[in-house]
Design an enzyme around this catalytic site. Structure first.
Site, short mmCIF file in Angstrom:
data_model
loop_
_atom_site.label_atom_id
_atom_site.label_comp_id
_atom_site.label_asym_id
_atom_site.label_seq_id
_atom_site.Cartn_x
_atom_site.Cartn_y
_atom_site.Cartn_z
N HIS A 91 0.84 -1.21 0.00
CA HIS A 91 0.00 0.00 0.00
C HIS A 91 0.87 1.26 0.00
CE1 HIS A 91 -3.73 2.25 1.18
NE2 HIS A 91 -2.83 3.09 1.67
N GLU A 92 1.81 1.30 0.93
CA GLU A 92 2.67 2.49 1.02
C GLU A 92 3.57 2.63 -0.20
OE1 GLU A 92 1.71 4.64 3.14
OE2 GLU A 92 0.48 3.24 4.28
N HIS A 141 1.69 4.55 -2.79
CA HIS A 141 1.76 6.00 -2.56
C HIS A 141 3.12 6.54 -2.99
CE1 HIS A 141 -2.00 6.79 -0.50
NE2 HIS A 141 -1.79 5.87 0.41
N GLU A 175 -4.74 7.76 -3.14
CA GLU A 175 -5.23 6.50 -2.58
C GLU A 175 -5.50 5.48 -3.68
OE1 GLU A 175 -4.93 6.42 0.62
OE2 GLU A 175 -5.82 4.45 1.00
MG MG Z 1 -3.20 5.31 2.10
#
Ligand code: MG
Length: 508
Positions: free
Chosen positions: A277-278, A281, A307
């Site tokens: 997830h990170e 980003h 996101e």
């Molecule tokens: Mg996030």
């Protein structure tokens, strides 16, 4: 150095050449430097700072914020000139647009109100923690009432058209309104309900999996995460990985983007997917055109688009069967207990679905219910159709209609999120917008025939596609313009619904 870089562009495509814009960018550089410093101080606060350092850090960050405000307000005259310029490049127009947004905020929201808001957040932090611990909303209620009152004042100062909430929504997702979100959720939520009901009736879902309780060796898991960083092509010399309780990404500069991960010691997918997830980003920030460094455009354009990147990699790529096949040998090599589980079982483990009352524990099928509810509550708090004392019971009634379960306590209900205690109203919808855009990407990439992840090369192909079509632009275009460029339309939840339908109705 930066000015030089900008001027050197004349050799090829010159994205900044208008003299007024070039002057504006020069005046912007101290603001960029303050953003850089504030980001680093914020990162350090989470990773390194001793507890007692908090006071000085708070004062310093407040001073930096004030200096940013002063420097931004000083751009007014130049911006007026910039507004009259003709034949600007898309990036030059972007600079004017983004700078005007910042100026508009500082011009309309007086510093006294910003200070009151900061004080209200600081005051609410401990009561929220205590209230959650004791599961007693009353302890938190007066603090939240104060914050809601101040947020309404802030929204009113920004003079939004339509609903008061639009002012706050626009701060995280430029241009989005309650009309847009009403439209999006009115397609998304019924679609998700149908899928969930059908998948439940047909016993297609795995609610619990034995791997969720299996302990792992933290060093072994660190090796897994390092392998994942390599697989996702996180550039070693431009990024770093640390450990923190709540994983986050921090962009310090275009060539310095930092992520964190956590190790809870069991249920290895939690650590793995927070890392992916990170990375999503971080890769967005790392692939913004380096010509946009030190300009207002050198960042991701909105919370929702940001996101979408984390959720695209985490859910659509990371939880796919193709990805399981790609990483299974590596996982098995490092996590010995996986020898008892084959690829299908790991896939089932990655995709368990249960109707959790806690948002952060929710899976991709039920997550958006949590957001739809928070969106409705925030909207009603802003227009005054519900008040803070109504929150616990309204929360419980609403979540029951979505999930068929009722919280036993406020800790399981209204007290679970930290967001409102730091004044984050209008940010929850970004999470669903991110899922929606990720669903649009799924549709688009399938159409382009590049949906199969049959090796490391496919990851590279995705990264290249995302860089060229999305990342590269930074904040040049509004989110809506960016979506139209990529997809020929704005936010459309249909792709997400189709993706979830195909995935979960084909389970087993
Ligand atoms: Mg996030």
């Amino acid at each position: 150095m930066q000015t030089q870089t900008l001027q050197q562009q004349s050799s090829s495509k010159k994205i900044f050449s208008n003299p007024v814009i070039v002057e504006l960018l020069e005046k912007y550089r101290p603001i960029a430097a303050m953003n850089h410093s504030a980001a680093l101080l914020g990162w350090d606060m989470e990773i390194n700072m001793p507890e007692e350092g908090a006071r000085a850090r708070g004062l310093t960050r407040a001073e930096l914020a004030l200096m940013t405000q002063t420097k931004t307000l000083a751009l007014e005259g130049l911006l007026k000139k910039a507004d009259k310029q003709k034949d600007l490049t898309d990036q030059e127009k972007g600079v004017v647009r983004v700078t005007k947004r910042a100026l508009n905020y500082f011009q309309k929201v007086p510093p006294e109100l910003v200070e009151e808001l900061e004080k209200a957040y600081a005051a609410a932090n401990m009561p929220w923690r205590q209230a959650r611990e004791k599961s007693d909303f009353i302890l938190y209620k007066p603090y939240l009432e104060r914050i809601v009152e101040l947020k309404r004042q802030e929204a009113a100062k920004l003079e939004p058209s339509g609903h008061l909430y639009n002012a706050l929504l626009d701060l995280s997702d430029e241009g989005i309104t309650t009309n847009d979100l009403d439209r999006i959720f009115s397609t998304l939520i019924p679609g998700l309900k149908i899928i969930l009901a059908k998948a439940t009736n047909d016993h297609l879902l795995t609610a619990d999996h034995p791997l969720e309780t299996v302990k792992y060796d933290v060093d072994a898991m660190k090796r897994v995460n390092n392998k994942l960083l390599q697989l996702l092509e996180m550039p070693e010399k431009r990024s770093r990985l640390d450990v923190s309780t709540h994983p986050f990404t921090s962009r310090i500069a275009g060539d310095d983007v930092r992520i964190t991960v956590r190790y809870e010691g069991a249920d290895f997918k939690a650590s793995m997917f927070s890392l992916i997830h990170e990375c999503g980003h971080a890769l967005y920030e790392l692939q913004v055109d380096s010509e946009l460094d030190f300009t207002p455009l050198g960042v991701g354009v909105s919370y929702g688009v940001h996101e979408s990147q984390s959720r695209f990699w985490e859910n659509i790529v990371g939880r796919s069967m193709d990805f399981v096949r790609l990483v299974y040998p590596m996982l098995r090599e490092n996590l010995a207990f996986l020898s008892a589980y084959d690829e299908r079982q790991v896939y089932a483990y990655f995709n368990t679905v249960k109707t959790s009352l806690i948002r952060v524990d929710a899976d991709e099928l039920t997550y958006n219910f949590h957001i739809a509810m928070r969106y409705e509550l925030e909207k009603k708090l802003l227009d005054g159709s519900i008040s803070v004392p109504d929150l616990p019971s309204t929360w419980n009634n609403m979540i029951e209609t979505y999930l068929g379960r009722r919280p036993n306590s406020d800790a399981e209900g209204v007290l679970q999120d930290i967001h409102w205690s730091w004044g984050a109203f209008g940010i929850f919808p970004s999470y669903s917008l991110g899922n929606v855009i990720a669903g649009m990407l799924w549709t688009k990439l399938r159409k382009d025939g590049s949906q199969r992840l049959d090796g490391k090369e496919s990851v590279r192909k995705y990264l290249k596609w995302l860089r060229e079509n999305l990342h590269h632009w930074g904040a040049t275009y509004t989110p809506d313009q960016l979506l139209h460029r990529i997809f020929g339309k704005g936010y459309d939840p249909e792709g997400l619904v189709q993706y979830l339908e195909q995935k979960y109705l084909a389970m087993n």
